[in-house]
Motif scaffolding. Sequence first.
Motif, PDB file in Angstrom:
ATOM      1  N   THR A   1       0.673  -1.142  -0.195  1.00  0.00           N
ATOM      2  CA  THR A   1      -0.049   0.008  -0.029  1.00  0.00           C
ATOM      3  C   THR A   1       0.832   1.413   0.046  1.00  0.00           C
ATOM      4  OG1 THR A   1      -0.192  -0.169   2.288  1.00  0.00           O
ATOM      5  CG2 THR A   1      -2.031  -1.056   1.323  1.00  0.00           C
ATOM      6  N   THR A   2       2.058   1.167   0.437  1.00  0.00           N
ATOM      7  CA  THR A   2       2.813   2.513   0.552  1.00  0.00           C
ATOM      8  C   THR A   2       3.666   2.583  -0.451  1.00  0.00           C
ATOM      9  OG1 THR A   2       4.507   1.572   1.937  1.00  0.00           O
ATOM     10  CG2 THR A   2       2.355   2.473   3.151  1.00  0.00           C
ATOM     11  N   TYR A   3       4.051   1.649  -1.442  1.00  0.00           N
ATOM     12  CA  TYR A   3       5.065   1.556  -2.503  1.00  0.00           C
ATOM     13  C   TYR A   3       4.693   2.614  -3.403  1.00  0.00           C
ATOM     14  CZ  TYR A   3       8.726  -0.455  -5.218  1.00  0.00           C
ATOM     15  OH  TYR A   3       9.853  -0.768  -6.028  1.00  0.00           O
ATOM     16  N   PRO A   4       5.739   3.412  -3.829  1.00  0.00           N
ATOM     17  CA  PRO A   4       5.287   4.742  -4.733  1.00  0.00           C
ATOM     18  C   PRO A   4       5.245   4.077  -6.184  1.00  0.00           C
ATOM     19  CG  PRO A   4       7.561   4.554  -4.312  1.00  0.00           C
ATOM     20  CD  PRO A   4       7.053   3.615  -3.398  1.00  0.00           C
ATOM     21  N   ASP A   5       4.548   4.890  -6.683  1.00  0.00           N
ATOM     22  CA  ASP A   5       4.217   4.643  -8.217  1.00  0.00           C
ATOM     23  C   ASP A   5       5.500   4.807  -8.872  1.00  0.00           C
ATOM     24  OD1 ASP A   5       1.735   4.330  -7.954  1.00  0.00           O
ATOM     25  OD2 ASP A   5       1.059   6.324  -8.346  1.00  0.00           O
ATOM     26  N   ARG A   6       5.618   4.481 -10.486  1.00  0.00           N
ATOM     27  CA  ARG A   6       6.793   4.831 -11.198  1.00  0.00           C
ATOM     28  C   ARG A   6       7.236   6.142 -11.182  1.00  0.00           C
ATOM     29  NH1 ARG A   6       7.269   0.711 -16.013  1.00  0.00           N
ATOM     30  NH2 ARG A   6       6.677  -1.187 -14.943  1.00  0.00           N
ATOM     31  N   PRO A   7       8.387   6.513 -11.263  1.00  0.00           N
ATOM     32  CA  PRO A   7       8.590   8.180 -11.209  1.00  0.00           C
ATOM     33  C   PRO A   7       8.545   8.419 -12.811  1.00  0.00           C
ATOM     34  CG  PRO A   7      10.620   6.983 -10.825  1.00  0.00           C
ATOM     35  CD  PRO A   7       9.491   6.123 -10.816  1.00  0.00           C
ATOM     36  N   ALA A   8       8.489   7.696 -13.750  1.00  0.00           N
ATOM     37  CA  ALA A   8       8.660   7.971 -15.208  1.00  0.00           C
ATOM     38  C   ALA A   8       7.329   7.276 -16.098  1.00  0.00           C
ATOM     39  CB  ALA A   8       9.980   7.701 -15.747  1.00  0.00           C
ATOM     40  N   VAL A   9       7.191   7.721 -17.136  1.00  0.00           N
ATOM     41  CA  VAL A   9       6.186   7.231 -17.859  1.00  0.00           C
ATOM     42  C   VAL A   9       6.712   6.144 -18.646  1.00  0.00           C
ATOM     43  CG1 VAL A   9       4.622   7.637 -20.027  1.00  0.00           C
ATOM     44  CG2 VAL A   9       5.020   9.581 -18.148  1.00  0.00           C
ATOM     45  N   LYS A  10       5.740   5.139 -18.881  1.00  0.00           N
ATOM     46  CA  LYS A  10       6.313   3.935 -19.557  1.00  0.00           C
ATOM     47  C   LYS A  10       6.398   4.312 -20.976  1.00  0.00           C
ATOM     48  CE  LYS A  10       4.545  -0.092 -17.704  1.00  0.00           C
ATOM     49  NZ  LYS A  10       3.261  -1.173 -17.761  1.00  0.00           N
ATOM     50  N   ARG A  11       7.588   3.691 -21.585  1.00  0.00           N
ATOM     51  CA  ARG A  11       7.942   3.894 -22.799  1.00  0.00           C
ATOM     52  C   ARG A  11       6.756   3.460 -23.951  1.00  0.00           C
ATOM     53  NH1 ARG A  11      13.722   1.464 -23.970  1.00  0.00           N
ATOM     54  NH2 ARG A  11      14.146   3.036 -22.232  1.00  0.00           N
ATOM     55  N   THR A  12       6.435   4.002 -24.859  1.00  0.00           N
ATOM     56  CA  THR A  12       5.637   3.476 -26.107  1.00  0.00           C
ATOM     57  C   THR A  12       6.159   3.445 -27.050  1.00  0.00           C
ATOM     58  OG1 THR A  12       4.827   5.913 -26.303  1.00  0.00           O
ATOM     59  CG2 THR A  12       3.824   4.360 -24.692  1.00  0.00           C
ATOM     60  N   TYR A  13       5.944   2.628 -28.108  1.00  0.00           N
ATOM     61  CA  TYR A  13       6.407   2.583 -29.390  1.00  0.00           C
ATOM     62  C   TYR A  13       5.243   2.507 -30.592  1.00  0.00           C
ATOM     63  CZ  TYR A  13      10.572   0.915 -26.869  1.00  0.00           C
ATOM     64  OH  TYR A  13      11.541   0.768 -26.259  1.00  0.00           O
ATOM     65  N   PRO A  14       5.409   3.426 -31.513  1.00  0.00           N
ATOM     66  CA  PRO A  14       4.424   3.235 -32.564  1.00  0.00           C
ATOM     67  C   PRO A  14       4.548   2.100 -33.486  1.00  0.00           C
ATOM     68  CG  PRO A  14       6.446   4.468 -33.262  1.00  0.00           C
ATOM     69  CD  PRO A  14       6.739   3.989 -32.162  1.00  0.00           C
ATOM     70  N   GLU A  15       3.565   1.953 -34.240  1.00  0.00           N
ATOM     71  CA  GLU A  15       3.119   0.847 -35.419  1.00  0.00           C
ATOM     72  C   GLU A  15       3.296  -0.643 -34.434  1.00  0.00           C
ATOM     73  OE1 GLU A  15       5.990   1.145 -38.374  1.00  0.00           O
ATOM     74  OE2 GLU A  15       5.552   3.206 -38.686  1.00  0.00           O
ATOM     75  N   ASP A  16       2.587  -0.779 -33.250  1.00  0.00           N
ATOM     76  CA  ASP A  16       2.424  -2.019 -32.618  1.00  0.00           C
ATOM     77  C   ASP A  16       3.752  -2.543 -32.145  1.00  0.00           C
ATOM     78  OD1 ASP A  16       1.041  -3.958 -31.493  1.00  0.00           O
ATOM     79  OD2 ASP A  16       1.076  -5.247 -33.275  1.00  0.00           O
ATOM     80  N   GLY A  17       4.396  -1.517 -31.545  1.00  0.00           N
ATOM     81  CA  GLY A  17       5.541  -1.876 -30.884  1.00  0.00           C
ATOM     82  C   GLY A  17       7.002  -2.236 -31.876  1.00  0.00           C
ATOM     83  N   LEU A  18       7.051  -1.448 -33.146  1.00  0.00           N
ATOM     84  CA  LEU A  18       7.998  -1.342 -34.111  1.00  0.00           C
ATOM     85  C   LEU A  18       8.171  -2.853 -34.505  1.00  0.00           C
ATOM     86  CD1 LEU A  18      10.875   0.661 -32.053  1.00  0.00           C
ATOM     87  CD2 LEU A  18       9.199   1.495 -33.974  1.00  0.00           C
ATOM     88  N   LYS A  19       7.112  -3.357 -34.812  1.00  0.00           N
ATOM     89  CA  LYS A  19       7.160  -4.743 -35.393  1.00  0.00           C
ATOM     90  C   LYS A  19       7.384  -5.084 -36.804  1.00  0.00           C
ATOM     91  CE  LYS A  19       3.875  -7.361 -32.370  1.00  0.00           C
ATOM     92  NZ  LYS A  19       2.840  -8.092 -32.310  1.00  0.00           N
ATOM     93  N   LYS A  20       7.041  -3.927 -37.713  1.00  0.00           N
ATOM     94  CA  LYS A  20       7.224  -3.618 -39.118  1.00  0.00           C
ATOM     95  C   LYS A  20       8.880  -3.327 -39.121  1.00  0.00           C
ATOM     96  CE  LYS A  20       5.983  -1.286 -43.236  1.00  0.00           C
ATOM     97  NZ  LYS A  20       4.985  -0.135 -43.799  1.00  0.00           N
ATOM     98  N   SER A  21       9.292  -2.182 -38.207  1.00  0.00           N
ATOM     99  CA  SER A  21      10.834  -1.803 -38.459  1.00  0.00           C
ATOM    100  C   SER A  21      11.869  -3.043 -38.214  1.00  0.00           C
ATOM    101  CB  SER A  21      11.016  -0.472 -37.655  1.00  0.00           C
ATOM    102  OG  SER A  21       9.796   0.435 -37.945  1.00  0.00           O
ATOM    103  N   LEU A  22      11.372  -3.753 -37.080  1.00  0.00           N
ATOM    104  CA  LEU A  22      12.385  -4.855 -36.678  1.00  0.00           C
ATOM    105  C   LEU A  22      12.229  -6.375 -37.625  1.00  0.00           C
ATOM    106  CD1 LEU A  22      11.881  -4.118 -32.841  1.00  0.00           C
ATOM    107  CD2 LEU A  22      14.079  -3.761 -34.308  1.00  0.00           C
ATOM    108  N   GLY A  23      11.320  -6.232 -38.599  1.00  0.00           N
ATOM    109  CA  GLY A  23      11.030  -7.321 -39.367  1.00  0.00           C
ATOM    110  C   GLY A  23      10.284  -8.480 -39.145  1.00  0.00           C
ATOM    111  N   PHE A  24       9.066  -8.189 -38.681  1.00  0.00           N
ATOM    112  CA  PHE A  24       7.998  -9.256 -37.890  1.00  0.00           C
ATOM    113  C   PHE A  24       7.615  -9.983 -39.119  1.00  0.00           C
ATOM    114  CE2 PHE A  24       3.731  -9.990 -36.771  1.00  0.00           C
ATOM    115  CZ  PHE A  24       3.776 -11.021 -35.841  1.00  0.00           C
ATOM    116  N   ARG A  25       7.372 -11.376 -38.836  1.00  0.00           N
ATOM    117  CA  ARG A  25       6.891 -12.209 -39.901  1.00  0.00           C
ATOM    118  C   ARG A  25       5.785 -12.748 -39.301  1.00  0.00           C
ATOM    119  NH1 ARG A  25      12.148 -14.542 -42.283  1.00  0.00           N
ATOM    120  NH2 ARG A  25      12.524 -14.378 -40.091  1.00  0.00           N
ATOM    121  N   GLU A  26       4.440 -13.273 -39.794  1.00  0.00           N
ATOM    122  CA  GLU A  26       3.647 -14.094 -39.254  1.00  0.00           C
ATOM    123  C   GLU A  26       3.941 -15.324 -39.079  1.00  0.00           C
ATOM    124  OE1 GLU A  26       0.693 -13.165 -37.984  1.00  0.00           O
ATOM    125  OE2 GLU A  26       0.872 -11.322 -38.414  1.00  0.00           O
ATOM    126  N   GLY A  27       3.866 -16.121 -37.926  1.00  0.00           N
ATOM    127  CA  GLY A  27       4.422 -17.569 -37.692  1.00  0.00           C
ATOM    128  C   GLY A  27       5.672 -17.555 -37.140  1.00  0.00           C
TER     129      GLY A  27
END
Length: 152
Positions: free
Chosen positions: A113-139
């Motif tokens: 109950t006394t643990y503080p929240d994160r001091p920073a905002v969570k990191r976000t990435y465009p395009e569903d987590g950079l899947k297209k830029s990192l070479g995501f393939r189905e399967g």
Amino acid sequence: MLRSSSRLLSTRLIQRPVVMSARSQSTLDTGEVIQDPQIGDYPNLPRWSHQSRGPFGWWDPQDKRNFGETVHEEDEVMGVWAPDLHTYSPYKAVAQLAMFAGVIASFVGVVYTTYPDRPAVKRTYPEDGLKKSLGFREGDIRPRGARTEDSE
């Protein structure tokens, strides 16, 4: 000298504290003499555990035994190194375990109950987590891409 030590030994074996217990012990400390036909000429000693003896006044303080004292037939069960004698009830042991669990649970609750929240905002990435830029393939067995809030 021998006569006084045997008298001392006999008084120590006779004058034993009576411990009343509500349950059976892991090492029997009852003082009863069990009739064993296979014991032969060996002395049939009462069942007193050496753990219940006082710590001082023994020739061998480690085993709580005097020199020349007859060893019990079941010395592995009646000796100092046998499983411990417990003079408290199992209900008291369960109560102590429950109290320990309660203390740990309350400590965890206070920290939670006394643990503080994160001091920073969570990191976000465009395009569903950079899947297209990192070479995501189905399967793919291991999908490529940054972690998103859905995948955590």
